[in-house]
Design an enzyme around this catalytic site. Structure first.
Site, PDB file in Angstrom:
ATOM      1  N   HIS A  35       0.842  -1.195   0.000  1.00 44.65           N
ATOM      2  CA  HIS A  35       0.000   0.000   0.000  1.00 44.65           C
ATOM      3  C   HIS A  35       0.875   1.241   0.000  1.00 44.65           C
ATOM      4  O   HIS A  35       1.501   1.560   1.000  1.00 44.65           O
ATOM      5  CB  HIS A  35      -0.917  -0.015   1.224  1.00 44.65           C
ATOM      6  CG  HIS A  35      -1.843  -1.189   1.236  1.00 44.65           C
ATOM      7  ND1 HIS A  35      -1.458  -2.431   1.654  1.00 44.65           N
ATOM      8  CD2 HIS A  35      -3.124  -1.324   0.817  1.00 44.65           C
ATOM      9  CE1 HIS A  35      -2.461  -3.286   1.527  1.00 44.65           C
ATOM     10  NE2 HIS A  35      -3.487  -2.647   1.019  1.00 44.65           N
ATOM     11  N   HIS A  75      -1.831  -1.345   7.105  1.00 45.82           N
ATOM     12  CA  HIS A  75      -1.467  -1.568   5.704  1.00 45.82           C
ATOM     13  C   HIS A  75      -0.449  -0.536   5.236  1.00 45.82           C
ATOM     14  O   HIS A  75       0.281  -0.792   4.287  1.00 45.82           O
ATOM     15  CB  HIS A  75      -2.720  -1.529   4.812  1.00 45.82           C
ATOM     16  CG  HIS A  75      -3.538  -0.305   4.990  1.00 45.82           C
ATOM     17  ND1 HIS A  75      -4.443  -0.151   6.022  1.00 45.82           N
ATOM     18  CD2 HIS A  75      -3.587   0.853   4.291  1.00 45.82           C
ATOM     19  CE1 HIS A  75      -5.008   1.042   5.938  1.00 45.82           C
ATOM     20  NE2 HIS A  75      -4.507   1.668   4.899  1.00 45.82           N
ATOM     21  N   ASP A 162      -9.655   5.705   7.937  1.00 43.64           N
ATOM     22  CA  ASP A 162     -11.119   5.609   7.885  1.00 43.64           C
ATOM     23  C   ASP A 162     -11.581   4.195   8.221  1.00 43.64           C
ATOM     24  O   ASP A 162     -12.628   4.013   8.842  1.00 43.64           O
ATOM     25  CB  ASP A 162     -11.604   5.987   6.487  1.00 43.64           C
ATOM     26  CG  ASP A 162     -11.383   7.456   6.198  1.00 43.64           C
ATOM     27  OD1 ASP A 162     -11.941   8.278   6.944  1.00 43.64           O
ATOM     28  OD2 ASP A 162     -10.648   7.776   5.255  1.00 43.64           O
ATOM     29  N   HIS A 265      -4.772   3.869  -3.019  1.00 40.20           N
ATOM     30  CA  HIS A 265      -4.713   3.137  -1.755  1.00 40.20           C
ATOM     31  C   HIS A 265      -3.755   1.955  -1.832  1.00 40.20           C
ATOM     32  O   HIS A 265      -3.101   1.608  -0.846  1.00 40.20           O
ATOM     33  CB  HIS A 265      -6.119   2.651  -1.387  1.00 40.20           C
ATOM     34  CG  HIS A 265      -6.185   1.826  -0.152  1.00 40.20           C
ATOM     35  ND1 HIS A 265      -6.437   2.360   1.087  1.00 40.20           N
ATOM     36  CD2 HIS A 265      -6.026   0.506   0.048  1.00 40.20           C
ATOM     37  CE1 HIS A 265      -6.419   1.406   1.998  1.00 40.20           C
ATOM     38  NE2 HIS A 265      -6.182   0.271   1.389  1.00 40.20           N
ATOM     39  N   ARG A 360     -15.451 -20.900  38.231  1.00 33.19           N
ATOM     40  CA  ARG A 360     -15.298 -19.423  38.196  1.00 33.19           C
ATOM     41  C   ARG A 360     -15.044 -18.903  39.606  1.00 33.19           C
ATOM     42  O   ARG A 360     -14.294 -17.949  39.809  1.00 33.19           O
ATOM     43  CB  ARG A 360     -16.506 -18.752  37.545  1.00 33.19           C
ATOM     44  CG  ARG A 360     -17.800 -18.935  38.300  1.00 33.19           C
ATOM     45  CD  ARG A 360     -18.999 -18.427  37.504  1.00 33.19           C
ATOM     46  NE  ARG A 360     -20.244 -18.851  38.091  1.00 33.19           N
ATOM     47  CZ  ARG A 360     -21.164 -18.020  38.604  1.00 33.19           C
ATOM     48  NH1 ARG A 360     -20.963 -16.725  38.594  1.00 33.19           N
ATOM     49  NH2 ARG A 360     -22.277 -18.485  39.115  1.00 33.19           N
ATOM     50  N   SER A 387     -20.428 -12.268  37.801  1.00 33.40           N
ATOM     51  CA  SER A 387     -20.519 -13.592  37.179  1.00 33.40           C
ATOM     52  C   SER A 387     -19.157 -14.167  36.838  1.00 33.40           C
ATOM     53  O   SER A 387     -18.946 -15.374  36.887  1.00 33.40           O
ATOM     54  CB  SER A 387     -21.342 -13.505  35.892  1.00 33.40           C
ATOM     55  OG  SER A 387     -22.655 -13.089  36.166  1.00 33.40           O
ATOM     56  N   GLU A 414     -16.672  -6.568  24.846  1.00 36.50           N
ATOM     57  CA  GLU A 414     -15.751  -7.698  24.915  1.00 36.50           C
ATOM     58  C   GLU A 414     -14.557  -7.507  23.982  1.00 36.50           C
ATOM     59  O   GLU A 414     -13.416  -7.841  24.309  1.00 36.50           O
ATOM     60  CB  GLU A 414     -16.473  -8.998  24.545  1.00 36.50           C
ATOM     61  CG  GLU A 414     -17.662  -9.335  25.438  1.00 36.50           C
ATOM     62  CD  GLU A 414     -18.935  -8.586  25.064  1.00 36.50           C
ATOM     63  OE1 GLU A 414     -18.961  -7.885  24.031  1.00 36.50           O
ATOM     64  OE2 GLU A 414     -19.924  -8.695  25.828  1.00 36.50           O
ATOM     65  N   HIS A 464     -19.033 -19.571  32.485  1.00 34.26           N
ATOM     66  CA  HIS A 464     -20.300 -20.042  31.911  1.00 34.26           C
ATOM     67  C   HIS A 464     -19.993 -20.788  30.622  1.00 34.26           C
ATOM     68  O   HIS A 464     -20.462 -20.447  29.542  1.00 34.26           O
ATOM     69  CB  HIS A 464     -21.261 -18.864  31.697  1.00 34.26           C
ATOM     70  CG  HIS A 464     -21.634 -18.152  32.974  1.00 34.26           C
ATOM     71  ND1 HIS A 464     -20.707 -17.535  33.783  1.00 34.26           N
ATOM     72  CD2 HIS A 464     -22.831 -17.977  33.590  1.00 34.26           C
ATOM     73  CE1 HIS A 464     -21.307 -17.008  34.832  1.00 34.26           C
ATOM     74  NE2 HIS A 464     -22.600 -17.273  34.751  1.00 34.26           N
ATOM     75  N   HIS A 476     -26.276 -18.021  24.683  1.00 32.38           N
ATOM     76  CA  HIS A 476     -25.269 -17.815  25.725  1.00 32.38           C
ATOM     77  C   HIS A 476     -24.481 -19.088  26.054  1.00 32.38           C
ATOM     78  O   HIS A 476     -23.608 -19.054  26.911  1.00 32.38           O
ATOM     79  CB  HIS A 476     -25.927 -17.285  27.013  1.00 32.38           C
ATOM     80  CG  HIS A 476     -26.351 -15.848  26.922  1.00 32.38           C
ATOM     81  ND1 HIS A 476     -27.148 -15.367  25.909  1.00 32.38           N
ATOM     82  CD2 HIS A 476     -26.069 -14.777  27.714  1.00 32.38           C
ATOM     83  CE1 HIS A 476     -27.352 -14.068  26.089  1.00 32.38           C
ATOM     84  NE2 HIS A 476     -26.718 -13.690  27.171  1.00 32.38           N
TER      85      HIS A 476
END
Lengths: 671, 671
Positions: A35, A75, A162, A265, A360, A387, A414, A464, A476
């Site tokens: 590029h 790039h 962008d 580009h 957990r 949780s 996440e 979980h 889930h």
């Protein structure tokens, strides 16, 4: 664009910036791929940043208090490689530039962390760099709060395009940076209005200035080819308490026939057009040729930070010995000496008390031991703190007025969490871990893959981890997510069966310096199965015999996590019928695969029927069921071959046939 | 919040809304799990929407011109179930409400598409519903342009929470909706300032009003408990040419002790607090009891749209027979009768011409045949149109002034694209396909999984499907992504070896009504291997014998995509040494697994050495290498066990040892 005017306005600046443009054109042409346009458009911004602001010392690129420069628009890698070469980074030789995108070169198509000094993170998948940068800036705040600004006081600079801003993860990053007033984060937006398909307007009309301001950023708008404006903007940005976005109006492929078009580009390789561009630049030099005075001007920039670096070293040497050791240890990713003893003590206690808890919760019990002796850990959760059990008693919440806080409320982000954790790990001095539901591995995937590719030890606490989560239902309930993480190179997936294995898994994850870990943890309570204390970390070998066959060994049951308990009950049923049954707990397939053949054969000898039990899809298990070269045993699998359902966990295990009885029946059908 | 004032201000409205609140409280309490607070907070908005605006007919829920209602905040599923029950959707009985979150009930923890009429999409993973809605609204625009507003003229309404807006994918959706002026899209933001971890402010201070406006939305701000204000806002929204976001200030868990707290987000089950809330509501009824006058008021709402529906049916019956048939066909997801013949003709032509092209180009060749006879296809790419080869000659670009355009420039938004394509497929009347690089499956994953879970036939065109993409390097080279998609239930992953197989794969993908397809296509040219024309679609069986052994069958080579050519060359090498070698092309493992055992054994008989070749990780292959119950053959794999690298494609295949020679050597080492 009036190139002649740019040239004459500031010839010194122009020549330095054009060295970047020329190297880019030559390297892309030689590779016949890459590029060209972005480095040509952003050369002015990068030149001013490196010349006037970026705190770095090319001869000592690892200096921990350097400013970080992140090329989110990966790039445009030749922009970074040119800068590193020109300023005199030792490993970025002209030979490497000539070998751009070739086998064995450190100048990969996109910047690869670890290939060369000065590449702070791997970029290319868009939106990642800007999201990493939030972690870099948070790490700086946290370490500054801990060690003081004499030792930690630097900026994080980002170039984003962008594409980075259209990727959703950038919104997560922008929201986090704004919320936490990360004033030392400065993002340059390469506002060239061009993407691969055409003008940005084809797909987006978002007012980026308003968008960033809506999330609490300072925004400055400048001509990205005006050195004075660039300098002024950076100066203003450095003074802000808010993160700053500098919208740089630029021309992609500046001065080339393809300027301002989507053609600009990609790879500009037409020899005539290249010659014409260099002619316009006033750059009468051969391919890869940088005149000595320009190179030495750049090298002066490369050594500009040497004094700062030495002064910093002096300040470090004046700190207490303990502080120096601490600082060195955390940047070396060493664990404290007493970690092993603490983990062993916990294991011993657990073997005695034999709690029935969700893993957990086990993880939280381990973290309560770990966090007080590892001040470099930073925990967090994507809005599931209660949780995921990721916050320990000693951890306060990171905030604008509590930079010492080691717990981050990442929000429902996440992906942004994973990317920022990677940034923290890359910054150094921080061991990040963060939680969400295992199923939402899906959201975090792009960054989890990059942790593996970059060889950084980010820890993903995924609770979980099966239909055992129950009523929330199939959206889930992970069924394919163990396979997904296991399919990813350089990733350790731990699915511990009880608190003892959870402690062992955490110890390995914390000792890891080059491999990310996925901890797959139950929602539901499980029995303690490792009731006989062993100092040795059995999880380190990936799989081991938890209970051997009594009498003739006719069957081997393999299981992970919550299904080990089921395998143990199946063993009881089978032994009661005189079928000698071994149970192998396999908390980490990857570590087991790393063992020598003798060990693997000892655990999984040829002959007996093999049945694996895991409340997930079969993919990934056949290797152990059938033997690595085929022909070892009759084999079966008890698990999932569909998505889950919404119902209480116990019902689901029954209905999907993941029970001790089903396992025993499977064995008998194969005998 | 002054509940008494709300009650007295508009008792009719209050009672209807409170029926939702009471059913929610009772169902969650009975299940002892779920989310009470959101339905309690948004009951007023939903009541006004259903009572005054939503065009629907509970007795005929499939009416294609109904308004769509999407509960993006899917954890508030009891809001939707209550509405469906109260308005008289036949399958949403009180029994189902009582069995909320239990095995076999249609009232799953989160709304599951297909479980009940009126559930327009599966939600729960946050940000998905609002992103689907962009596809719904685009589909409506496209079909209105094609069929006229007499047949297509409806709104898409969405309820989104703070979680939806924090997920990055929502930014992709917001940007798309703004860019395309989707004026018939109306989003209610449940602005209750609460997430699971606490106040929204813990993690975010984004000004959502400014954020939406920055992307070209109309934004209205109202009290979400004021029926008149809600009604007014919806009326204004319906008149807008821009998409509208209505920021509804609400109180989570309205009237309950947990109101306005994160506790109110989850399951409220304390009997005393429930009783107190109902007392405050003036709701002296037993669990699940709705007084007859309230139920009948709701049922009147449910049948309010019957007249509209009948009028629409009349208009449809007045359309030309051809138009009626077209409309019925596309909503039934039937392919046109001549599809099969056209595909066969293309296959025949290819078998004769034997072009050496990349399979992404093959895909374009197929689409040039398909798109002119299937006006319901909508193509697009996440800013890689020229690389994904997804736009055909007859397709113009969808835009504000060209709603008939069937090609979408999705921008650098793989996730938003996938979610919106799901929305289009769910809306009906559209067959969406969209492209990106295979590696960016990672970004699109959450929506790809939901396509599989929802059983909708979205087509993902994933090009540049291996190290064969070359110089862009490991960030762009998938190695685990075939395994990832194959691990996902109800997903067909096609990796065709040439143009003929690509045509067959497309035919299957287009005929599919319940399974999404992933087309994994090469960047690099490959030879035509199916040189003997067969009318039969061999890909339908997943795997077949491409070239059988000459002489005694000693080895079976299995391969997909670009590696089938390598397997064929390896066969030449082996046959030259007198080693009888069969080559099995396996373009779709899932379809092969679906064949009966006799067919599978015919293709992969026990005995010969088996070697699989795929430029990807081994996971997923062992099943075919070793036999499904173990013990069938000696086996080996030639592929990747690490990430790729940046270099020309040919070099990478050499360096990673994926060559005909390596395959032949592997066979010989096993014999």
């Amino acid at each position: 664009m009036d190139i002649a005017a740019l040239r004459s306005a500031n010839p010194d600046h122009w020549n330095k910036a054009t060295a970047i443009r020329a190297l880019t054109l030559d390297a892309v042409a030689a590779a016949n791929s890459g590029h060209s346009g972005m480095p040509m458009g952003m050369a002015d911004v990068a030149t001013v940043l490196f010349e006037k602001h970026l705190k770095f010392d090319a001869a000592n690129p690892d200096w921990p208090d350097r400013d970080r420069f992140i090329l989110s628009a990966g790039h445009g890698s030749m922009l970074l490689y040119s800068l590193l070469h020109l300023t005199g980074y030792q490993d970025m030789t002209l030979e490497q530039i000539r070998n751009f995108r070739q086998w064995g070169a450190i100048t990969a198509g996109h910047p690869e962390y670890g290939h060369a000094k000065g590449i702070e993170t791997t970029t290319g998948p868009l939106g990642q760099g800007i999201s990493n940068s939030v972690g870099f800036a948070m790490a700086e705040e946290m370490l500054r709060a801990r060690f003081g600004r004499k030792l930690v006081d630097h900026y994080t600079y980002v170039i984003a395009g962008d594409g980075c801003l259209m990727e959703g993860v950038s919104q997560e990053a922008i929201g986090l940076a704004g919320r936490h007033s990360l004033g030392k984060l400065i993002v340059f937006w390469d506002n060239n209005n061009i993407t691969i398909d055409g003008k940005v307007d084809l797909a987006d009309r978002t007012d980026q200035v308003k968008r960033f301001r809506a999330s609490g950023w300072q925004v400055l708008e400048i001509d990205g080819h005006d050195p004075a404006a660039i300098d002024e903007a950076i100066t203003a940005a450095k003074k802000s308490r808010k993160p700053t976005m500098i919208a740089c109006a630029t021309h992609i492929a500046l001065g080339h026939a393809a300027q301002d078009t989507s053609k600009g580009h990609g790879a500009l390789t037409d020899a005539g057009q290249l010659a014409a561009a260099k002619e316009a630049y006033g750059w009468p030099y051969g391919p890869f040729e940088v005149p000595a005075e320009v190179k030495s001007a750049w090298e002066a920039i490369g050594s500009r930070g040497a004094e700062d670096r030495k002064a910093w070293e002096t300040r470090l040497s004046e700190a207490s010995e303990r502080r120096q050791k601490d600082f060195a240890r955390i940047f070396a990713r060493d664990v404290p000496k007493n970690l092993s003893a603490r983990i062993k003590a916990l294991k011993k206690q657990i073997a005695e008390e034999q709690p029935k808890v969700a893993t957990r919760k086990s993880s939280e019990m381990v973290l309560e031991v770990v966090n007080p002796i590892m001040p470099e850990t930073v925990g967090g959760s994507a809005d599931l703190s209660g949780s995921n059990n990721t916050q320990t008693g000693d951890m306060t919440v990171f905030d604008v007025d509590n930079r010492k806080g080691r717990y981050v409320h990442w929000g429902i982000r996440e992906h942004g969490m994973a990317a920022a954790m990677n940034g923290m790990a890359l910054h150094g001095g921080i061991r990040p871990y963060g939680g969400t539901f295992m199923c939402f591995t899906d959201y975090a995937r792009p960054s989890m893959r990059l942790a593996a590719l970059m060889r950084i030890p980010t820890v993903f606490v995924m609770t979980h981890d099966s239909i055992g989560l129950g009523e929330d239902g199939p959206t889930h309930q992970p069924v394919e997510h163990l396979a997904i993480s296991r399919a990813t190179p350089n990733t350790c997936v731990f699915r511990p069966c009880d608190t003892v294995e959870t402690a062992e898994a955490w110890e390995i994850a914390l000792r890891s310096t080059e491999t990310p870990s996925v901890l797959s943890l139950t929602r539901q309570g499980v029995a303690t199965l490792r009731t006989e204390h062993r100092n040795k970390n059995l999880t380190e070998q990936g799989a081991y015999v938890l209970a051997d066959a009594e009498g003739k060994r006719q069957a081997i049951l393999m299981a992970t996590g919550s299904e080990v308990e089921i395998a143990m009950k199946a063993r009881d049923l089978l032994q009661a019928e005189g079928i000698g049954t071994r149970v192998v707990s396999m908390p980490c397939m990857e570590l087991f695969a790393d063992q020598d053949e003798a060990y693997r054969k000892r655990i999984l000898p040829a002959g007996p029927v093999r049945v694996a039990v895991e409340a997930a899809v079969r993919q990934g298990w056949d290797r152990w069921l059938c033997g690595e070269r085929g022909r070892e045993a009759k084999a079966g699998f008890v698990g999932m071959d569909s998505f889950g359902a919404s119902a209480p966990a116990g019902t689901l295990y029954e209905k999907f046939g993941i029970t001790a009885e089903a396992v025993a029946d499977k064995v008998k059908s194969l005998l």
